[in-house]
Design an enzyme around this catalytic site. Structure first.
Site, PDB file in Angstrom:
ATOM      1  N   ASP A  58      35.988  40.387  25.504  1.00  0.00           N
ATOM      2  CA  ASP A  58      35.752  40.533  26.941  1.00  0.00           C
ATOM      3  C   ASP A  58      34.309  40.913  27.275  1.00  0.00           C
ATOM      4  O   ASP A  58      33.674  40.266  28.101  1.00  0.00           O
ATOM      5  CB  ASP A  58      36.707  41.586  27.508  1.00  0.00           C
ATOM      6  CG  ASP A  58      36.428  41.885  28.963  1.00  0.00           C
ATOM      7  OD1 ASP A  58      36.952  41.162  29.827  1.00  0.00           O
ATOM      8  OD2 ASP A  58      35.668  42.835  29.245  1.00  0.00           O
TER       9      ASP A  58
ATOM     10  N   ALA B 222      36.869  39.676  32.176  1.00  0.00           N
ATOM     11  CA  ALA B 222      36.944  38.328  31.606  1.00  0.00           C
ATOM     12  C   ALA B 222      38.359  38.042  31.101  1.00  0.00           C
ATOM     13  O   ALA B 222      38.880  36.942  31.282  1.00  0.00           O
ATOM     14  CB  ALA B 222      35.926  38.171  30.481  1.00  0.00           C
ATOM     15  N   ASP B 223      38.974  39.028  30.465  1.00  0.00           N
ATOM     16  CA  ASP B 223      40.353  38.866  30.003  1.00  0.00           C
ATOM     17  C   ASP B 223      41.292  38.603  31.176  1.00  0.00           C
ATOM     18  O   ASP B 223      42.140  37.701  31.133  1.00  0.00           O
ATOM     19  CB  ASP B 223      40.816  40.127  29.270  1.00  0.00           C
ATOM     20  CG  ASP B 223      40.239  40.249  27.874  1.00  0.00           C
ATOM     21  OD1 ASP B 223      39.663  39.271  27.369  1.00  0.00           O
ATOM     22  OD2 ASP B 223      40.371  41.347  27.284  1.00  0.00           O
ATOM     23  N   MET B 224      41.148  39.413  32.219  1.00  0.00           N
ATOM     24  CA  MET B 224      42.049  39.288  33.362  1.00  0.00           C
ATOM     25  C   MET B 224      41.799  37.992  34.127  1.00  0.00           C
ATOM     26  O   MET B 224      42.744  37.334  34.580  1.00  0.00           O
ATOM     27  CB  MET B 224      41.883  40.499  34.286  1.00  0.00           C
ATOM     28  CG  MET B 224      42.175  41.830  33.620  1.00  0.00           C
ATOM     29  SD  MET B 224      43.875  41.956  33.020  1.00  0.00           S
ATOM     30  CE  MET B 224      44.705  42.354  34.544  1.00  0.00           C
TER      31      MET B 224
ATOM     32  N   GLY C 285      43.437  35.221  32.234  1.00  0.00           N
ATOM     33  CA  GLY C 285      44.879  35.228  32.405  1.00  0.00           C
ATOM     34  C   GLY C 285      45.311  34.653  33.744  1.00  0.00           C
ATOM     35  O   GLY C 285      46.255  33.858  33.829  1.00  0.00           O
TER      36      GLY C 285
END
Length: 206
Positions: A126, A154-156, A159
């Site tokens: 991330d 970035a992860d969220m 997703g």
């Protein structure tokens, strides 16, 4: 998929009634089972990303276990993976292998920089992705230096982007009868979040 992008995506699907089967590697399984504070047997992190899911353990390097997963894919609607590009093909569960068993499947790959391009095989998590997208530079501390972000943006973003793409692909399948392949990059997912701050950079100024 492990940690956050894929698990958060599939958690939202489970919250809305989808049957989600988490495929975990043998041994430790999902690493976030033991990350951070716990309530009972598992961490709150794990509970917050895996509620409502079923779970199986599969050694993808074992032919019989890999075949069991492919057989499961024959009746699945969606397949989510977040290995580095090329890994699922080497393990025998890439899009071509899965789609051969189920042409209607929506197959979503989440990676740092996508399946193709100059950075495709560059591993990143991330924070590195946030840095390359310019987000660390707009979150400086009092000393003028970038700070560690409090949210895994970035992860969220990946997703959420992958979820919307998956749902649109399911709508498309309802019209065409065919599944689809989704290539979701964390970098590409986060970059549009700076539309309100990127003017100077795009205009050629710092």
């Amino acid at each position: 998929s492990l940690f956050l992008p894929g698990p958060h995506l599939t958690m939202m699907m489970a919250d809305h009634g989808a049957e989600v089967i988490k495929v975990e590697p043998p041994g430790i399984g999902e690493p976030n089972r033991d990350l951070g504070p716990k309530e009972g047997e598992f961490s709150i992190y794990f509970r917050n990303t895996h509620r409502g899911k079923k779970s199986i353990s599969v050694n993808l390097k074992n032919a019989a276990e890999r075949e069991a997963l492919l057989a499961l894919c024959e009746t699945a609607d969606v397949f989510i993976e977040a290995f580095r590009p090329g890994v699922v093909d080497r393990l025998g569960v890439g899009y071509s292998a899965v789609a051969a068993r189920n042409p209607r499947i929506v197959y979503c790959s989440i990676s740092a920089f996508g399946q193709t391009g100059g950075l495709a095989h560059h591993p990143a998590h991330d924070m590195a992705t946030q840095a390359l997208a310019g987000f660390l530079s707009v979150n400086d501390g009092p000393d003028g230096k970038p700070v560690v972000p409090g949210a895994a943006s970035a992860d969220m973003a990946a997703g959420l982007t992958a979820l919307s793409a998956t749902l649109m692909a399911l709508i498309g399948r309802a019209q065409t009868g065919k599944g689809d392949f989704i290539d979701c990059a964390m970098f590409d997912s986060l970059l549009p979040w700076c539309v309100h701050t990127a003017g100077s950079a795009i205009a050629g100024r710092e």
